[in-house]
Design an enzyme around this catalytic site. Sequence first.
Site, mmCIF file in Angstrom:
data_model
loop_
_atom_site.group_PDB
_atom_site.id
_atom_site.type_symbol
_atom_site.label_atom_id
_atom_site.label_comp_id
_atom_site.label_asym_id
_atom_site.label_seq_id
_atom_site.Cartn_x
_atom_site.Cartn_y
_atom_site.Cartn_z
ATOM 1 N N ARG A 215 34.461 30.440 63.050
ATOM 2 C CA ARG A 215 33.234 29.934 62.417
ATOM 3 C C ARG A 215 33.429 28.625 61.660
ATOM 4 O O ARG A 215 32.475 28.139 61.042
ATOM 5 C CB ARG A 215 32.668 30.978 61.467
ATOM 6 C CG ARG A 215 32.504 32.330 62.100
ATOM 7 C CD ARG A 215 31.092 32.646 62.480
ATOM 8 N NE ARG A 215 31.046 33.893 63.197
ATOM 9 C CZ ARG A 215 30.455 34.996 62.755
ATOM 10 N NH1 ARG A 215 29.853 34.974 61.614
ATOM 11 N NH2 ARG A 215 30.467 36.076 63.469
ATOM 12 N N PRO B 241 37.610 37.480 53.760
ATOM 13 C CA PRO B 241 38.888 37.421 53.051
ATOM 14 C C PRO B 241 38.637 37.091 51.585
ATOM 15 O O PRO B 241 38.169 36.009 51.247
ATOM 16 C CB PRO B 241 39.662 36.290 53.740
ATOM 17 C CG PRO B 241 38.925 36.002 54.999
ATOM 18 C CD PRO B 241 37.498 36.367 54.717
ATOM 19 N N GLU B 242 38.906 38.049 50.734
ATOM 20 C CA GLU B 242 38.822 37.855 49.295
ATOM 21 C C GLU B 242 40.236 38.020 48.755
ATOM 22 O O GLU B 242 41.198 37.973 49.520
ATOM 23 C CB GLU B 242 37.837 38.857 48.681
ATOM 24 C CG GLU B 242 36.464 38.833 49.365
ATOM 25 C CD GLU B 242 35.470 39.825 48.801
ATOM 26 O OE1 GLU B 242 35.572 40.155 47.606
ATOM 27 O OE2 GLU B 242 34.593 40.284 49.551
ATOM 28 N N HIS C 5 39.627 28.934 69.584
ATOM 29 C CA HIS C 5 39.310 28.610 68.189
ATOM 30 C C HIS C 5 40.533 28.231 67.360
ATOM 31 O O HIS C 5 40.572 28.484 66.161
ATOM 32 C CB HIS C 5 38.571 29.764 67.520
ATOM 33 C CG HIS C 5 37.404 30.272 68.318
ATOM 34 N ND1 HIS C 5 36.380 29.459 68.725
ATOM 35 C CD2 HIS C 5 37.118 31.501 68.800
ATOM 36 C CE1 HIS C 5 35.498 30.174 69.413
ATOM 37 N NE2 HIS C 5 35.929 31.416 69.471
#
Length: 285
Positions: A111, A2-3, A86
Site C-alpha cells: 500500500r 504494525p503498532e 511490491h
Amino acid sequence: MPELPEVETVRRELEPWLVGRRILRAARADAPEGPKYAGLERAAGQRVEGVTRRGKFLLLPLSAGDELIIHLGMTGVLSPQRPERHLRAYLELEPQPAPGPNPALYFRDPRRFGRFLVVPAGDYRSLPTLQALGPEPLGAALDAPGFAAALARSSTPVKTYLLGQRPVAGVGNIYADEALWRARIHPATPARALSRRKAGALLEAIREVLSASLAAQGTTLSDYRRVNGEVGAYRSELRVYGREGEPCPRCGAIIAKITLGGRGTHLCPRCQRPPHTKLLYTKPL
DNA sequence: AGACGAACCCGGACGC
DNA sequence: TGCGTCCGGGTTCGTC
C-alpha cells in the site's frame, strides 16, 4: 496495523542479524522518488551500529553518522526473502562466512504507506510525528502523573489524542480500542475529562495490552509478518477490535463499531459509558 | 497554535 | 464473470 508490539517484534528479530553488518548497497526498487525513500542510497558503505525503536519507527544508526529510518506503514514487511511483488527497497549486506548469495534485507509494502529513508542521525525534520513523539509506554520515563498531565492538555476525544502519538508513543487503532475497553473508558471522552484515576487506569491498560501482544509477537490481521515470515498470535486475544456484533467478554452486551476521528472504533456500549458532556461521536454502525 | 478533515495508496470486500 | 465502488490504516498536509 504494525503498532508498537509488531515493530518491537521485528526490531528484536533484526537486531542480532544486522548489528555490525556492513551495507554494500542500498536501493529503491518499485518505489517513487520522493521523501519516503530520501537519501536511501547513502546507507551504502556504512555499518549498522544498532537496531532501535521509537514508537512505530525503527531507527538504525549507521557508522558514518547517518540513521536509517524505517516505518512499516500499514502493510510493510521486512524479510531476508525477496518478495515476488511490491518490493520497494532493499539493503544488500556484506556476506557472512556462509557461502551463497549476499544476504539482503527486503522491504515489501503493497500500500506504499511505509518509509525507508536515511537522514543525518537525529535529524527528524522530515518526520514531524517522530520529532514530537511522546514517551515510550513500556519505559520508565512515563509515569501516571505525567500521563494524566498530558491528557489534561487536550479536549480532543481521548482515542484520537492517543493516535496522535503525543501522550504516548506507539499506540495505534487496534491497541487504542483494546486499552480503552480494558480501562472502561468511552473513546469519545474528551481527554481532559478523564480523572487522574481514570488516566492511571488507561496507562496501565495500555501497558498490559502492549506487553501481552508483544509476548505473542503482535497481531496479524492480514499483512503483518515477522522477519521470519510467521504471523503474530495476539489476534485471538483481541477483545473488541474486529468483534462488532459479538458479545462483550466482560458483560455480554453487543460490541458496537462507530466512526471516531475518521477511524473505525470498537467499544462495549455498556462497559464504556459515554461521557456526560455532549457526545462527540456521531454515527453508530 | 491547535484542531480537524482530506489526502496518500491499493488489495480486498462488496454490490450489481 | 467482471466491472465499479468503497473501505481502511498511520502519517502528513492543508485549512480553518
